[in-house]
Motif scaffolding. Structure first.
Motif, PDB file in Angstrom:
ATOM      1  N   ILE A 202       0.670  -1.253  -0.088  1.00  0.00           N
ATOM      2  CA  ILE A 202      -0.076  -0.116  -0.083  1.00  0.00           C
ATOM      3  C   ILE A 202       0.888   1.235   0.092  1.00  0.00           C
ATOM      4  CG2 ILE A 202      -1.700   1.315   1.322  1.00  0.00           C
ATOM      5  CD1 ILE A 202      -2.657  -1.638   2.483  1.00  0.00           C
ATOM      6  N   ASP A 203       0.623   2.316  -0.929  1.00  0.00           N
ATOM      7  CA  ASP A 203       1.222   3.596  -0.991  1.00  0.00           C
ATOM      8  C   ASP A 203       0.589   4.566  -0.162  1.00  0.00           C
ATOM      9  OD1 ASP A 203       3.426   4.785  -2.034  1.00  0.00           O
ATOM     10  OD2 ASP A 203       2.511   5.750  -3.417  1.00  0.00           O
ATOM     11  N   HIS A 204      -0.817   4.739  -0.363  1.00  0.00           N
ATOM     12  CA  HIS A 204      -1.462   5.824   0.312  1.00  0.00           C
ATOM     13  C   HIS A 204      -2.723   5.277   0.764  1.00  0.00           C
ATOM     14  CE1 HIS A 204       0.686   8.350  -2.788  1.00  0.00           C
ATOM     15  NE2 HIS A 204       0.518   9.299  -2.177  1.00  0.00           N
ATOM     16  N   VAL A 205      -3.224   5.930   1.877  1.00  0.00           N
ATOM     17  CA  VAL A 205      -4.441   5.634   2.669  1.00  0.00           C
ATOM     18  C   VAL A 205      -5.219   6.473   3.173  1.00  0.00           C
ATOM     19  CG1 VAL A 205      -3.010   5.292   4.754  1.00  0.00           C
ATOM     20  CG2 VAL A 205      -5.199   3.947   4.633  1.00  0.00           C
ATOM     21  N   PHE A 206      -6.585   6.319   3.185  1.00  0.00           N
ATOM     22  CA  PHE A 206      -7.649   7.534   3.860  1.00  0.00           C
ATOM     23  C   PHE A 206      -8.422   6.458   4.734  1.00  0.00           C
ATOM     24  CE2 PHE A 206     -11.295   9.838   3.845  1.00  0.00           C
ATOM     25  CZ  PHE A 206     -11.062  10.508   5.032  1.00  0.00           C
ATOM     26  N   CYS A 207      -8.760   6.868   5.880  1.00  0.00           N
ATOM     27  CA  CYS A 207      -9.549   6.053   6.613  1.00  0.00           C
ATOM     28  C   CYS A 207     -10.696   6.677   7.284  1.00  0.00           C
ATOM     29  CB  CYS A 207      -8.843   4.927   7.368  1.00  0.00           C
ATOM     30  SG  CYS A 207      -9.950   3.533   8.393  1.00  0.00           S
ATOM     31  N   THR A 334      -1.260   4.798  10.132  1.00  0.00           N
ATOM     32  CA  THR A 334      -1.235   6.191   9.450  1.00  0.00           C
ATOM     33  C   THR A 334      -3.269   6.178   9.157  1.00  0.00           C
ATOM     34  OG1 THR A 334       0.619   5.318   8.151  1.00  0.00           O
ATOM     35  CG2 THR A 334      -0.978   6.884   7.135  1.00  0.00           C
ATOM     36  N   ALA A 335      -3.806   5.118   9.170  1.00  0.00           N
ATOM     37  CA  ALA A 335      -5.349   5.210   8.998  1.00  0.00           C
ATOM     38  C   ALA A 335      -5.793   6.019  10.027  1.00  0.00           C
ATOM     39  CB  ALA A 335      -5.765   3.612   8.991  1.00  0.00           C
ATOM     40  N   VAL A 336      -5.212   5.785  11.367  1.00  0.00           N
ATOM     41  CA  VAL A 336      -5.742   6.576  12.334  1.00  0.00           C
ATOM     42  C   VAL A 336      -5.472   7.968  12.265  1.00  0.00           C
ATOM     43  CG1 VAL A 336      -5.721   6.796  15.216  1.00  0.00           C
ATOM     44  CG2 VAL A 336      -5.573   4.435  14.206  1.00  0.00           C
ATOM     45  N   VAL A 337      -4.294   8.213  11.788  1.00  0.00           N
ATOM     46  CA  VAL A 337      -3.938   9.768  11.501  1.00  0.00           C
ATOM     47  C   VAL A 337      -4.884  10.422  10.597  1.00  0.00           C
ATOM     48  CG1 VAL A 337      -2.212  11.348  10.908  1.00  0.00           C
ATOM     49  CG2 VAL A 337      -1.732   9.277  12.324  1.00  0.00           C
ATOM     50  N   THR A 338      -5.274   9.681   9.457  1.00  0.00           N
ATOM     51  CA  THR A 338      -6.169  10.073   8.406  1.00  0.00           C
ATOM     52  C   THR A 338      -7.766  10.464   8.858  1.00  0.00           C
ATOM     53  OG1 THR A 338      -6.864   7.931   7.734  1.00  0.00           O
ATOM     54  CG2 THR A 338      -4.925   9.108   6.764  1.00  0.00           C
ATOM     55  N   GLU A 339      -8.020   9.505   9.984  1.00  0.00           N
ATOM     56  CA  GLU A 339      -9.409   9.752  10.661  1.00  0.00           C
ATOM     57  C   GLU A 339      -9.236  11.075  11.419  1.00  0.00           C
ATOM     58  OE1 GLU A 339     -12.895   9.758  12.938  1.00  0.00           O
ATOM     59  OE2 GLU A 339     -12.248   8.634  11.019  1.00  0.00           O
ATOM     60  N   GLN A 340      -8.114  11.387  11.814  1.00  0.00           N
ATOM     61  CA  GLN A 340      -8.086  12.611  12.959  1.00  0.00           C
ATOM     62  C   GLN A 340      -7.996  13.928  11.979  1.00  0.00           C
ATOM     63  OE1 GLN A 340      -4.408  11.660  14.947  1.00  0.00           O
ATOM     64  NE2 GLN A 340      -5.599  10.312  16.422  1.00  0.00           N
ATOM     65  N   ASP A 341      -7.222  13.944  10.961  1.00  0.00           N
ATOM     66  CA  ASP A 341      -7.063  15.191  10.113  1.00  0.00           C
ATOM     67  C   ASP A 341      -8.050  15.182   8.951  1.00  0.00           C
ATOM     68  OD1 ASP A 341      -5.804  13.377   8.384  1.00  0.00           O
ATOM     69  OD2 ASP A 341      -3.597  14.118   9.283  1.00  0.00           O
ATOM     70  N   HIS A 343      -7.638  13.932   5.994  1.00  0.00           N
ATOM     71  CA  HIS A 343      -7.223  13.747   4.461  1.00  0.00           C
ATOM     72  C   HIS A 343      -6.311  12.496   4.243  1.00  0.00           C
ATOM     73  CE1 HIS A 343      -3.051  15.575   5.199  1.00  0.00           C
ATOM     74  NE2 HIS A 343      -3.570  16.350   6.142  1.00  0.00           N
ATOM     75  N   GLU A 344      -6.004  12.142   3.095  1.00  0.00           N
ATOM     76  CA  GLU A 344      -5.135  11.235   2.594  1.00  0.00           C
ATOM     77  C   GLU A 344      -3.688  11.078   2.950  1.00  0.00           C
ATOM     78  OE1 GLU A 344      -5.343   8.696  -1.275  1.00  0.00           O
ATOM     79  OE2 GLU A 344      -3.889  10.121  -1.421  1.00  0.00           O
ATOM     80  N   HIS A 345      -2.976  10.231   3.517  1.00  0.00           N
ATOM     81  CA  HIS A 345      -1.450  10.405   3.911  1.00  0.00           C
ATOM     82  C   HIS A 345      -0.829   9.316   2.946  1.00  0.00           C
ATOM     83  CE1 HIS A 345      -1.212  12.941   7.461  1.00  0.00           C
ATOM     84  NE2 HIS A 345      -2.292  12.728   7.409  1.00  0.00           N
TER      85      HIS A 345
END
Length: 347
Positions: A202-207, A334-341, A343-345
């Protein structure tokens, strides 16, 4: 291989049963802080030695490897101690509770030269392994789209027990009891299922994560019911494909079901896995013109337990390795971070 089983709770029985059935593997010890539990476990599996701690077992030292079946938060300190003692480690998932600890374990094991593997159990699904072979062979062409889901229903029905009264389920709903919810518990399984079957990391994720109200004040006894119940995730794989992955414990009628669909420019594969059966469906070649899906028969494959025993015998780590599990843990973090902010990381 002389094997020590560390932690003698529910899943440890599966480890003992599977390892005991492998030629050349001897179960030599069980470890648990609860003396009654380890005594009952050792009696059930004909294991001669019992220890109250890993330190006590390491002081004895008459074993080659450990099966680490301790709670998630204990994987890191116990595996690190075993690695420092030169023991091979077969660890339950997740490897650690965060990427930093997982990488520390990975680097320590690789530096020590010990065999290190993680029990991502759905690697044992023969249909998944065959699907990966088909994808990597180029039969379906360049992968464009991946869809994966993990559906459970134990918050809906009592088929597996009553989560409202049983600690074995309640802890999975509570952050302070060490749970990262559906994402941490089964997210690692479905992400491994997806990347293994699709043949790409996986390269990018948004959750997005969701915790639903389940009791007055979202609390039952000592358990705060604050861990996530469902997640929905979009991915971009390193091979350029777009992916959609979701999981929930609210999937009425689905006791324990994983599904993976991989679509390429010339065809597609679909793996369906339940607790009671598995299927592999393929649509490629001329069938792609008619939308015809055909079930493909597959032969059984070696289990993770068998691969670990073979890896120790050969002195070489096999997949799924600590490094692979650490990479999946990085996606989860990283998925947890994307939930907080929101946007995709990049992973």
């Amino acid at each position: 291989m002389r094997l020590l089983i560390l932690g003698t709770g529910g899943m440890a029985n599966q480890h003992a049963k599977h390892f005991a059935a492998i030629d050349g593997v001897t179960l030599v010890g069980g470890v648990d802080v609860d003396p009654k539990r380890v005594e009952a476990f050792n009696t059930a599996h004909n294991i001669p030695n019992a220890f109250p701690s890993l330190d006590a077992a390491l002081a004895w030292g008459e074993f080659d490897a450990i099966a680490n079946v301790t709670p998630d938060a204990i994987h890191h300190p116990t595996s690190m101690a075993a690695i420092a003692a030169g023991k091979h480690v077969f660890c339950e998932k997740p490897l650690a509770t965060d990427y930093a600890k997982a990488m520390e374990m990975t680097e320590a094991a690789e530096k020590a030269g010990v065999v290190n593997m993680v029990n991502l159990t759905y690697r044992n699904v023969a249909q998944l392994q065959r699907a990966r072979q088909i994808v990597q062979s180029g039969e379906i062409g360049k992968v464009k789209h991946v869809e994966a889901s993990y559906l459970q229903s134990w918050l809906v029905s009592k088929a597996w027990g009553d989560w409202r009264t049983e600690s074995q389920w309640l802890w999975r709903l509570s952050k302070k009891h060490g749970s990262n919810g559906t994402l941490g518990d089964i997210g690692i399984h479905i992400l491994d299922f997806a990347v293994y079957g699709a043949g790409s990391d996986i390269d990018h994720v948004f959750c997005r994560l969701k915790t639903f109200d389940k009791a007055p004040g979202n609390k039952i006894g000592e358990y705060d019911l604050d861990a996530n119940d469902s997640f929905a995730m979009t991915l971009e794989l390193e091979n350029g494909a777009l992916g959609v992955v979701h999981a929930t414990r609210w999937a009425t009628g689905h006791f324990n079901e994983l599904r993976l669909r991989v679509y390429g420019e010339k065809g597609g594969v679909e793996v369906q896995h339940r607790h009671d059966w598995s299927k592999l469906l393929v649509c490629s070649g001329e069938d792609a013109e008619t939308g015809t899906w055909k079930e493909v028969a597959v032969e059984p494959v070696e289990t993770n337990y068998q691969r670990f025993a073979k890896a120790v015998a050969q002195g070489k780590t096999m997949e799924p390795s600590f490094r692979h599990a650490a990479n999946i843990q990085k996606v989860l973090d990283t998925a947890v971070v994307t939930e907080q902010d929101r946007h995709e990381h990049t992973v």
